[in-house]
Structures are given as C-alpha cells and as structure tokens.
Write a protein that holds these residues in place. Structure first.
Motif: not given
Length: 148
Positions: A4-15
């Motif tokens: 399964f691919l878990v794909l994250n978009g913008p700004n989620l790197n800042l969680l």
C-alpha cells in the motif's frame, strides 16, 4: 502480501511543530513507523512518501498503478483545490482512501469541499494520527473483499 502507498501532501513534513493545537505533536516520521508496524503485523508492506509539490503527488499516484493494492492519501490543502489529484486517482484505478488528521468539517468552510472524495472509496478524518491506520485497515478490508 499486498503493498500500500501512504502518500502525504504539502506541509505534512512539518507535523509535530505545525499548529500542534490542530494537528497534534506526532511527527510524520512517528506516523510512518506506526503505519509500517501496522501493515507488517497484518502481512503487508507500505511505501511512505511526502511531497509539497502537486506534480510529484500526481506522479506517485500514477506510479502506484499495478504496484500497490491501494493508496492512503492525505493530500493536505490540495484536497480542496486539486482537480489534477482527483483526475490522477480516477485514472490510476487504484483504490484510494482520503484521510485527514483533523475533522475538516469542523473547520473553515473552504475545507468542507473535497475534490478527492469524488474519486476515493472513502474518507476518514478527525482521528489524529489514527486516521492513517484506519485508512490502511479500510484498504486492507476493501482489497480482501475483492473490490479492487
């Protein structure tokens, strides 16, 4: 064993540091580890990706075709603006669950509209980092039931 691919978009790197009152203190790395363990314990694997760039997300969705049994997609703000992501999900024909950490329906009016929901098999929101494992479980159940 499905992937399964878990794909994250913008700004989620800042969680973990970005608006913790809305998104909590859990980091994206923490979520990745939970997802990996969750999938592994059920005999599956995941690929975990994040990008702040719409085109990179579209490419990842296209690349999932024939590789992954499903996509858990937290597209962040692109959920509410991106016809391109909606079209990518539709054209990939990979079962996709839209997910959000916060309850987008209890937030600003513009967050109530989702282009992705039109293409997704379901939407999970408001359960914090547990939204990810809920999305993965939904994809696993969907795949096991032979809906893909």
């Amino acid at each position: 064993m499905a992937s399964f691919l878990v794909l994250n978009g913008p700004n989620l790197n800042l969680l973990g540091t970005r608006q913790p009152e809305v998104y909590g203190s859990t980091t994206l790395d923490d979520i990745e580890q939970v997802c990996r363990t969750f999938a592994h314990d059920r005999g599956h694997s995941i690929v975990f990706q994040q990008s702040n760039h719409e085109g990179a997300l579209v490419d990842a969705i296209h690349d999932a075709r024939g590789v992954h049994a499903g996509i858990a997609l937290n597209a962040g703000a692109y959920t509410h603006t991106s016809v391109a992501l909606m079209d990518a999900v539709l054209s990939s024909m990979v079962p996709t669950v839209e997910l959000h950490l916060s309850n987008v329906h209890a937030r600003e009016e513009f967050r109530h509209r989702s282009y992705l929901a039109k293409a997704a098999i379901g939407v999970i929101c408001g359960f914090g980092s547990a939204s990810y494992t809920l999305a993965l479980q939904a994809l696993m159940d969907h795949t096991k039931a032979g809906h893909d």
